[in-house]
Write an enzyme that holds these catalytic residues in place. Structure first.
Site, PDB file in Angstrom:
ATOM      1  CG  HIS A  29      -4.055 -14.057   3.901  1.00 55.14           C
ATOM      2  ND1 HIS A  29      -3.976 -14.479   5.204  1.00 55.14           N
ATOM      3  CD2 HIS A  29      -4.716 -12.883   3.934  1.00 55.14           C
ATOM      4  CE1 HIS A  29      -4.578 -13.606   5.981  1.00 55.14           C
ATOM      5  NE2 HIS A  29      -5.032 -12.621   5.228  1.00 55.14           N
ATOM      6  CB  ALA A  35      -4.081   8.437 -11.322  1.00 52.09           C
ATOM      7  CE  LYS A  54       0.696  -4.809 -21.122  1.00 48.65           C
ATOM      8  NZ  LYS A  54      -0.159  -5.457 -20.386  1.00 48.65           N
TER       9      LYS A  54
END
Length: 190
Positions: free
Chosen positions: A116, A164, A184
């Site tokens: 959306h 993870a 990053k």
């Protein structure tokens, strides 16, 4: 024996007989994936690909089976040779390209479009307007750790590792270790 027969059944009815799927070799299915492939879309699966939705004998708990969704005309998902996907979601409005020899751990969410728009001027529009789509590219030999979210427009180079739980958006060079929320570049890996 019964599980092997079921996996052949899943492979045939979900992929082989679907005219929108191109199988370029062996496909290993462990338990039934959730698959939605709209006419006018394309799923291309390389040789020796594994789609694992079986929690038993997998080292991380899977919260759901592999989910492959192509639900806008023109959408395309490509999964390269020798890649393995464990209990993760691939949802393409436009394009997701996963290279060769990739490992995608359980509970990852890879989607190239927002469900959306933010519609801050009139939030009631959110239910009627879909967001923009930007292709996702994951290079060869990448390891995507458990519970990673890869957002629209992301480009991950070859030989990268994504830690993870990372939330990934942007472009990352070959051999990068990527981690965090937002993710990053941490360092180059060899």
């Amino acid at each position: 024996m019964i599980q092997t027969l079921l996996n052949y059944f899943f492979r045939y009815f979900l992929f082989i007989r679907n005219k929108n799927v191109i199988l370029n070799g062996k496909l290993k299915i462990k338990n039934k994936p959730l698959v939605h492939i709209l006419d006018g879309t394309k799923l291309i699966i390389g040789d020796n690909v594994t789609l694992n939705s079986k929690n038993a004998k997998y080292h991380v708990n899977m919260f759901a089976p592999v989910k492959i969704y192509l639900d806008k005309v023109g959408a395309k998902i490509t999964i390269g040779n020798n890649s393995r996907i464990h209990g993760s979601c691939l949802h393409a409005y436009k394009s997701i390209n996963i290279g060769d020899n990739c490992l995608i751990a359980a509970n990852c969410q890879i989607f190239d479009g927002n469900g959306h728009e933010t519609s801050l001027d009139d939030p009631t529009k959110r239910l009627k307007i879909t967001g923009i789509s930007k292709p996702i590219l994951i290079g060869n030999n990448c390891w995507i750790g458990t519970s990673v979210i890869i957002l629209p427009g992301t480009k991950i180079g070859n030989n990268c590792i994504v830690a993870a739980g990372s939330v990934v958006k942007g472009e990352f060079k070959d051999n990068s270790l990527i981690a965090g929320n937002p993710a990053k570049f941490i360092k180059f890996v060899k």
